[in-house]
Design a protein around this motif. Structure first.
Motif, PDB file in Angstrom:
ATOM      1  N   MET A  78       0.667  -1.320   0.119  1.00  0.00           N
ATOM      2  CA  MET A  78      -0.100  -0.112   0.125  1.00  0.00           C
ATOM      3  C   MET A  78       0.905   1.181   0.076  1.00  0.00           C
ATOM      4  O   MET A  78       0.553   2.227  -0.700  1.00  0.00           O
ATOM      5  CB  MET A  78      -0.876   0.019   1.077  1.00  0.00           C
ATOM      6  N   ARG A  79       2.037   1.251   0.926  1.00  0.00           N
ATOM      7  CA  ARG A  79       2.712   2.351   0.801  1.00  0.00           C
ATOM      8  C   ARG A  79       3.564   2.586  -0.355  1.00  0.00           C
ATOM      9  O   ARG A  79       3.819   3.847  -0.800  1.00  0.00           O
ATOM     10  CB  ARG A  79       3.798   2.378   2.044  1.00  0.00           C
ATOM     11  N   GLU A  80       4.015   1.489  -0.962  1.00  0.00           N
ATOM     12  CA  GLU A  80       4.827   1.720  -2.140  1.00  0.00           C
ATOM     13  C   GLU A  80       3.611   2.103  -3.292  1.00  0.00           C
ATOM     14  O   GLU A  80       4.162   3.058  -4.108  1.00  0.00           O
ATOM     15  CB  GLU A  80       5.088   0.197  -2.767  1.00  0.00           C
ATOM     16  N   PHE A  81       2.405   1.636  -3.362  1.00  0.00           N
ATOM     17  CA  PHE A  81       1.414   2.479  -4.469  1.00  0.00           C
ATOM     18  C   PHE A  81       1.266   3.794  -4.103  1.00  0.00           C
ATOM     19  O   PHE A  81       1.291   4.624  -5.043  1.00  0.00           O
ATOM     20  CB  PHE A  81       0.101   1.657  -4.032  1.00  0.00           C
ATOM     21  N   GLU A  82       1.286   4.405  -2.904  1.00  0.00           N
ATOM     22  CA  GLU A  82       1.129   5.692  -2.571  1.00  0.00           C
ATOM     23  C   GLU A  82       2.219   6.455  -3.038  1.00  0.00           C
ATOM     24  O   GLU A  82       2.068   7.602  -3.513  1.00  0.00           O
ATOM     25  CB  GLU A  82       0.784   5.904  -0.954  1.00  0.00           C
ATOM     26  N   ARG A  83       3.384   6.040  -2.981  1.00  0.00           N
ATOM     27  CA  ARG A  83       4.612   6.666  -3.058  1.00  0.00           C
ATOM     28  C   ARG A  83       4.740   6.847  -4.959  1.00  0.00           C
ATOM     29  O   ARG A  83       4.946   7.804  -5.161  1.00  0.00           O
ATOM     30  CB  ARG A  83       5.832   6.091  -2.746  1.00  0.00           C
ATOM     31  N   THR A  84       4.346   5.659  -5.522  1.00  0.00           N
ATOM     32  CA  THR A  84       4.665   5.811  -6.968  1.00  0.00           C
ATOM     33  C   THR A  84       3.339   6.508  -7.715  1.00  0.00           C
ATOM     34  O   THR A  84       3.281   7.027  -8.734  1.00  0.00           O
ATOM     35  CB  THR A  84       4.492   4.231  -7.393  1.00  0.00           C
ATOM     36  N   HIS A  85       2.359   6.537  -7.001  1.00  0.00           N
ATOM     37  CA  HIS A  85       1.309   7.498  -7.678  1.00  0.00           C
ATOM     38  C   HIS A  85       0.935   8.781  -6.831  1.00  0.00           C
ATOM     39  O   HIS A  85      -0.212   9.418  -7.020  1.00  0.00           O
ATOM     40  CB  HIS A  85       0.061   6.394  -7.380  1.00  0.00           C
ATOM     41  N   VAL A  86       1.814   9.125  -6.008  1.00  0.00           N
ATOM     42  CA  VAL A  86       1.709  10.462  -5.492  1.00  0.00           C
ATOM     43  C   VAL A  86       0.343  10.591  -4.663  1.00  0.00           C
ATOM     44  O   VAL A  86      -0.246  11.538  -4.856  1.00  0.00           O
ATOM     45  CB  VAL A  86       1.962  11.511  -6.321  1.00  0.00           C
ATOM     46  N   ARG A  87       0.003   9.504  -3.837  1.00  0.00           N
ATOM     47  CA  ARG A  87      -1.133   9.666  -3.077  1.00  0.00           C
ATOM     48  C   ARG A  87      -0.952   9.813  -1.571  1.00  0.00           C
ATOM     49  O   ARG A  87       0.373   9.386  -1.029  1.00  0.00           O
ATOM     50  CB  ARG A  87      -1.838   8.423  -3.226  1.00  0.00           C
TER      51      ARG A  87
END
Length: 276
Positions: A78-87
């Protein structure tokens, strides 16, 4: 001071509950029902990750011990997705059935923000929501109940914790039939898990033994089945050390103990309490 009604909350919060235990998910949904919240509940880490990627949530309750993708792995993805998608980072709360002061560094390292010890209780859940939701939820007032009046002496080790069961009944009292439904779910689920546990022992699968014993320990804690919770705790500990033969020796006792607990909880669901 009077507690205002849940309807006074001005906007909804969206919660994602990720837990492989159906009883825990239903218990969380019932406790959250009287707060003005939209609750999405899933049973695996992968399902939780998929919903997280597809939708927006204000808070995530994430069980640590799940088969397949566990809580640590799910949170890291989840944290990786937030970082790569600037969420914007979403607060993630670890759900655990054990004391976790020693594990806090690991939770933080995997990207979690806080923890909540199972079995869930209204007061601790409300405190957590108040800390992490932008708009604090309003805690419902539980109805008082005098159904369970038996007092246990300090020398007795109760088969079922009467006080814990009464607290659970009070906390679920705003939803008609919720208390009875939770007990029924527990009583129908444990026999299936005992059969799965026996199969895991017969097949020599320690990971499944650990998972099932841990899961049943958590469920017993939720309904105050202290003696049964203790035996599953011991089974989990023995399995973690590789002593599956010692776990197998306790199966007959666990099954007999469940029969006694089952009688007590069936009586409790009817508003009665056995004389013993």
């Amino acid at each position: 001071m009077a507690v205002p009604c849940a309807a006074s909350v001005s906007r909804q919060g969206r919660l994602l509950v990720v837990d492989d235990d159906d009883l825990s998910r239903q218990l969380a949904a019932i406790m959250l029902r009287d707060w003005v919240l939209d609750v999405v509940s899933v049973g695996t880490g992968q399902e939780g990750l998929d919903r997280f990627i597809a939708e927006s949530f204000d808070l995530i309750l994430l069980d640590i011990q799940m088969p397949g993708m566990n809580g640590y792995e799910t949170c890291q993805k989840m944290r990786e997705f937030e970082r790569t998608h600037v969420r914007r980072p979403t607060p993630v709360i670890a759900l655990t059935g054990t004391g976790i002061s020693q594990e806090m560094e690991r939770y933080l390292a995997s990207g979690m923000n806080d923890f909540l010890v199972k079995p869930l209780r209204m007061k601790s859940l409300y405190g957590l929501l108040s800390r992490w939701l932008t708009v604090s939820p309003v805690m419902p007032v539980a109805k008082s109940s005098s159904t369970f009046s038996k007092v246990l002496s300090e020398e007795e080790v109760p088969l079922v914790d009467v006080q814990a069961l009464e607290i659970l009944r009070n906390e679920l009292s705003r939803v008609p039939g919720a208390f009875e439904n939770i007990l029924t779910l527990f009583l129908s689920d444990i026999p299936d898990k005992l059969r799965e546990l026996q199969s895991a022992l017969d097949g020599g699968h320690p990971e499944n033994v650990i998972r099932l014993a841990h899961n049943m320990k958590s469920q017993c804690g939720a309904v105050g089945a202290l003696a049964l919770k203790d035996i599953f705790f011991k089974m989990e500990s023995l399995a973690q050390k590789g002593h599956l033969a010692d776990v197998a020796e306790r199966m007959e006792y666990a099954t007999a103990l469940f029969a006694q607990v089952s009688f007590c909880l069936q009586q409790a669901a009817k508003g009665l309490w056995p004389n013993h």
